[in-house]
Design a protein around this motif. Structure first.
Motif, PDB file in Angstrom:
ATOM      1  N   PHE A 200       3.110  30.542  42.851  1.00 48.14           N
ATOM      2  CA  PHE A 200       2.362  30.842  41.630  1.00 48.14           C
ATOM      3  C   PHE A 200       1.645  29.602  41.093  1.00 48.14           C
ATOM      4  O   PHE A 200       0.572  29.711  40.492  1.00 48.14           O
ATOM      5  CB  PHE A 200       3.296  31.426  40.566  1.00 48.14           C
ATOM      6  CG  PHE A 200       3.471  32.912  40.672  1.00 48.14           C
ATOM      7  CD1 PHE A 200       2.563  33.787  40.094  1.00 48.14           C
ATOM      8  CD2 PHE A 200       4.543  33.448  41.376  1.00 48.14           C
ATOM      9  CE1 PHE A 200       2.719  35.163  40.206  1.00 48.14           C
ATOM     10  CE2 PHE A 200       4.709  34.819  41.493  1.00 48.14           C
ATOM     11  CZ  PHE A 200       3.794  35.685  40.905  1.00 48.14           C
ATOM     12  N   SER A 201       2.228  28.408  41.320  1.00 47.42           N
ATOM     13  CA  SER A 201       1.596  27.174  40.844  1.00 47.42           C
ATOM     14  C   SER A 201       0.303  26.876  41.588  1.00 47.42           C
ATOM     15  O   SER A 201      -0.530  26.103  41.097  1.00 47.42           O
ATOM     16  CB  SER A 201       2.564  25.998  41.000  1.00 47.42           C
ATOM     17  OG  SER A 201       2.650  25.583  42.357  1.00 47.42           O
TER      18      SER A 201
ATOM     19  N   LYS B  98       2.960  28.355  33.119  1.00 44.38           N
ATOM     20  CA  LYS B  98       2.637  29.486  32.245  1.00 44.38           C
ATOM     21  C   LYS B  98       3.515  30.710  32.528  1.00 44.38           C
ATOM     22  O   LYS B  98       3.295  31.776  31.975  1.00 44.38           O
ATOM     23  CB  LYS B  98       1.162  29.863  32.402  1.00 44.38           C
ATOM     24  CG  LYS B  98       0.194  28.716  32.089  1.00 44.38           C
ATOM     25  CD  LYS B  98      -1.252  29.153  32.267  1.00 44.38           C
ATOM     26  CE  LYS B  98      -2.219  28.007  31.991  1.00 44.38           C
ATOM     27  NZ  LYS B  98      -2.165  26.970  33.033  1.00 44.38           N
TER      28      LYS B  98
ATOM     29  N   GLU C 288      -7.397  33.166  38.831  1.00 43.74           N
ATOM     30  CA  GLU C 288      -6.335  34.066  39.293  1.00 43.74           C
ATOM     31  C   GLU C 288      -5.197  34.117  38.279  1.00 43.74           C
ATOM     32  O   GLU C 288      -4.658  35.192  37.984  1.00 43.74           O
ATOM     33  CB  GLU C 288      -5.817  33.596  40.651  1.00 43.74           C
ATOM     34  CG  GLU C 288      -6.808  33.778  41.790  1.00 43.74           C
ATOM     35  CD  GLU C 288      -6.361  33.083  43.061  1.00 43.74           C
ATOM     36  OE1 GLU C 288      -6.643  33.600  44.156  1.00 43.74           O
ATOM     37  OE2 GLU C 288      -5.741  31.990  42.960  1.00 43.74           O
ATOM     38  N   ALA C 289      -4.820  32.960  37.757  1.00 41.40           N
ATOM     39  CA  ALA C 289      -3.699  32.891  36.822  1.00 41.40           C
ATOM     40  C   ALA C 289      -3.978  33.686  35.554  1.00 41.40           C
ATOM     41  O   ALA C 289      -3.060  34.259  34.952  1.00 41.40           O
ATOM     42  CB  ALA C 289      -3.396  31.438  36.471  1.00 41.40           C
TER      43      ALA C 289
ATOM     44  N   SER D  90       0.661  23.355  35.686  1.00 41.07           N
ATOM     45  CA  SER D  90       0.057  24.256  36.669  1.00 41.07           C
ATOM     46  C   SER D  90       0.218  25.694  36.203  1.00 41.07           C
ATOM     47  O   SER D  90       0.722  25.968  35.116  1.00 41.07           O
ATOM     48  CB  SER D  90       0.738  24.079  38.029  1.00 41.07           C
ATOM     49  OG  SER D  90       2.058  24.603  37.969  1.00 41.07           O
ATOM     50  N   SER D  91      -0.187  26.619  37.043  1.00 38.52           N
ATOM     51  CA  SER D  91       0.005  28.043  36.731  1.00 38.52           C
ATOM     52  C   SER D  91       1.487  28.368  36.571  1.00 38.52           C
ATOM     53  O   SER D  91       1.850  29.274  35.805  1.00 38.52           O
ATOM     54  CB  SER D  91      -0.597  28.910  37.843  1.00 38.52           C
ATOM     55  OG  SER D  91      -1.990  28.687  37.940  1.00 38.52           O
TER      56      SER D  91
ATOM     57  N   LEU E 172      -2.017  29.113  42.395  1.00 38.19           N
ATOM     58  CA  LEU E 172      -3.121  29.990  41.995  1.00 38.19           C
ATOM     59  C   LEU E 172      -4.148  29.193  41.209  1.00 38.19           C
ATOM     60  O   LEU E 172      -3.805  28.303  40.431  1.00 38.19           O
ATOM     61  CB  LEU E 172      -2.584  31.137  41.135  1.00 38.19           C
ATOM     62  CG  LEU E 172      -1.638  32.139  41.812  1.00 38.19           C
ATOM     63  CD1 LEU E 172      -1.012  33.047  40.762  1.00 38.19           C
ATOM     64  CD2 LEU E 172      -2.377  32.965  42.863  1.00 38.19           C
ATOM     65  N   ASN E 173      -5.415  29.539  41.390  1.00 39.55           N
ATOM     66  CA  ASN E 173      -6.437  28.862  40.590  1.00 39.55           C
ATOM     67  C   ASN E 173      -6.467  29.450  39.176  1.00 39.55           C
ATOM     68  O   ASN E 173      -5.813  30.466  38.904  1.00 39.55           O
ATOM     69  CB  ASN E 173      -7.810  28.938  41.261  1.00 39.55           C
ATOM     70  CG  ASN E 173      -8.283  30.369  41.462  1.00 39.55           C
ATOM     71  OD1 ASN E 173      -8.213  31.195  40.554  1.00 39.55           O
ATOM     72  ND2 ASN E 173      -8.788  30.674  42.660  1.00 39.55           N
ATOM     73  N   ASP E 174      -7.197  28.824  38.299  1.00 44.53           N
ATOM     74  CA  ASP E 174      -7.204  29.238  36.894  1.00 44.53           C
ATOM     75  C   ASP E 174      -7.676  30.675  36.723  1.00 44.53           C
ATOM     76  O   ASP E 174      -7.117  31.429  35.910  1.00 44.53           O
ATOM     77  CB  ASP E 174      -8.093  28.304  36.068  1.00 44.53           C
ATOM     78  CG  ASP E 174      -7.502  26.907  35.935  1.00 44.53           C
ATOM     79  OD1 ASP E 174      -6.267  26.780  36.135  1.00 44.53           O
ATOM     80  OD2 ASP E 174      -8.248  25.965  35.640  1.00 44.53           O
TER      81      ASP E 174
END
Length: 385
Positions: free
Chosen positions: A223-224, A261, A230-231, A257-258, A226-228
């Motif tokens: 999950f970390s 969140k 995607e997140a 990172s993602s 993933l680009n912004d």
């Protein structure tokens, strides 16, 4: 023919985790066969009972000593005497059926001694098969040695064995034991089912509990990555293992990172977990292949299927062999490394709203036709006949 079914173990009943839910479903099968069911276990104080019953199941609480040293002695060495005392109180006779859900030979032997004394039939539920590597300091670990005695010696003394998987079933069948395989079951009518609402965010969940068999660390790392963009299109909820999840994020410096969140729930009342299930679209379950994962059958599979949640899971064990099909009611991964999990997440994100609804409805049908306890009433009755 049996009149009463008494299920013994230490699993925080009711609703105290996967073990308690497993026993609850089995109890409902016997209730449907018009048997009186008694569960002897430590009680989950967070759930209110009606008198001393829960959904028609009588609950007999096991009180161990509360001081630290006394509880240690009771739990590890003296626990059998508590079950013997309670079973004796119920005047067990030859018309009763006593089932043990335990890896503790002291509990198992209490059930066996009472059953043998009065001519009652006995059974044991087997849901795990651990190796040395699954225990810290296995040589001095009391739990490891007790589980070995139970699995390779005590279990063979029971009249019936109820393995959770074909992997365990094959071991005992090949040694001429009378077995009936019981995977994790659910009551699909207990909570309302609604077709999924699909908005801009897709909700992923990881419901964890007990001994960690899942590649959660790799999942968080995936999950970390993933680009912004995607997140922003998802939420990932981790339930039940918040401390471990926070440690992973800190150790890998993923706070910015993602993964930083991710929504972490340390503990949720069951009603709140149900609310999350009703909103969620995907459940992610990454696992390596080992004796532990082949022998186990995760309760989160049928549980989440019943809410129409689509499993994203590694190909291991009975659930991917017998019940789930990639591209129909699940997304199957071959492996559990970070890149494999990342590709699976992106595959889920690429699904259209209509595809999610179709998969979700097939998940619900799988739960209704394969895992609802009502579907297992007649097969179990036939087994005993």
């Amino acid at each position: 023919m049996m009149d009463r079914v008494i299920i013994c173990g230490y699993f925080n009943f009711p609703r105290g985790g996967a073990a308690a839910n497993y026993v609850q479903a089995i109890a409902k099968v016997f209730l449907a066969l018009d048997k009186k069911v008694i569960v002897i276990s430590n009680r989950n104080s967070d759930v209110k009972l009606e008198g001393n019953e829960y959904q028609g199941i009588k609950v007999e609480d096991v009180h161990l000593r509360e001081d630290k040293f006394g509880h240690y002695l009771d739990f590890n060495f003296l626990i059998g005497k508590y079950y013997k005392k309670i079973l004796t109180k119920y005047s067990i006779d030859s018309c009763d059926f006593i089932i043990a859900y335990s890896r503790d030979p002291f509990i198992l032997n209490s059930v066996l001694k009472i059953g043998k004394k009065v001519g009652a039939k006995t059974g044991v539920c087997l849901v795990e098969w651990f190796e040395k590597k699954d225990y810290n300091r296995w040589f001095s670990n009391i739990g490891y040695w007790k589980s070995q005695i139970a699995f390779y010696k005590t279990n063979f003394k029971f009249d019936y064995i109820f393995p959770i998987s074909t992997y365990i079933e094959d071991y005992y069948m090949n040694r001429n034991c009378r077995t009936f395989r019981l995977p994790c079951l659910v009551d699909t009518e207990e909570f309302e089912y609604n077709e999924k609402l699909i908005d801009d965010k897709k909700i992923f969940i990881f419901p964890g509990n007990g001994k960690m068999k899942d590649a959660l660390e790799e999942t968080i790392q995936a999950f970390s990555m993933l680009n912004d963009e995607e997140a922003l299109r998802l939420e990932f909820h981790i339930c039940g293992v918040g401390k471990f999840a926070k440690q992973v994020i800190e150790e890998h410096n993923l706070e910015n990172s993602s993964a930083g969140k991710i929504i972490i729930h340390d503990w949720m009342p069951y009603e709140e977990l149900v609310d999350l299930y009703q909103k969620a679209h995907f459940m992610i379950l990454a696992r390596d292949i080992s004796r532990m994962t082949l022998a186990n059958f995760p309760s989160k599979i049928p549980e989440t299927l019943s809410y129409g949640i689509i499993p994203i899971c590694s190909r291991v064990g009975d659930y991917t062999k017998l019940y789930l099909k990639d591209g129909e009611n699940s997304l199957i991964m071959d492996g559990c490394d970070v890149n494999t999990i990342l590709l699976a997440i992106r595959r889920a994100l690429a699904m259209t709203k209509q595809e999610i609804i179709e998969y979700s409805n097939r998940c619900r049908i799988t739960a209704e036709t394969k895992f609802d306890y009502r579907k297992w009433v007649r097969p179990l009755e036939n087994f005993f006949e």
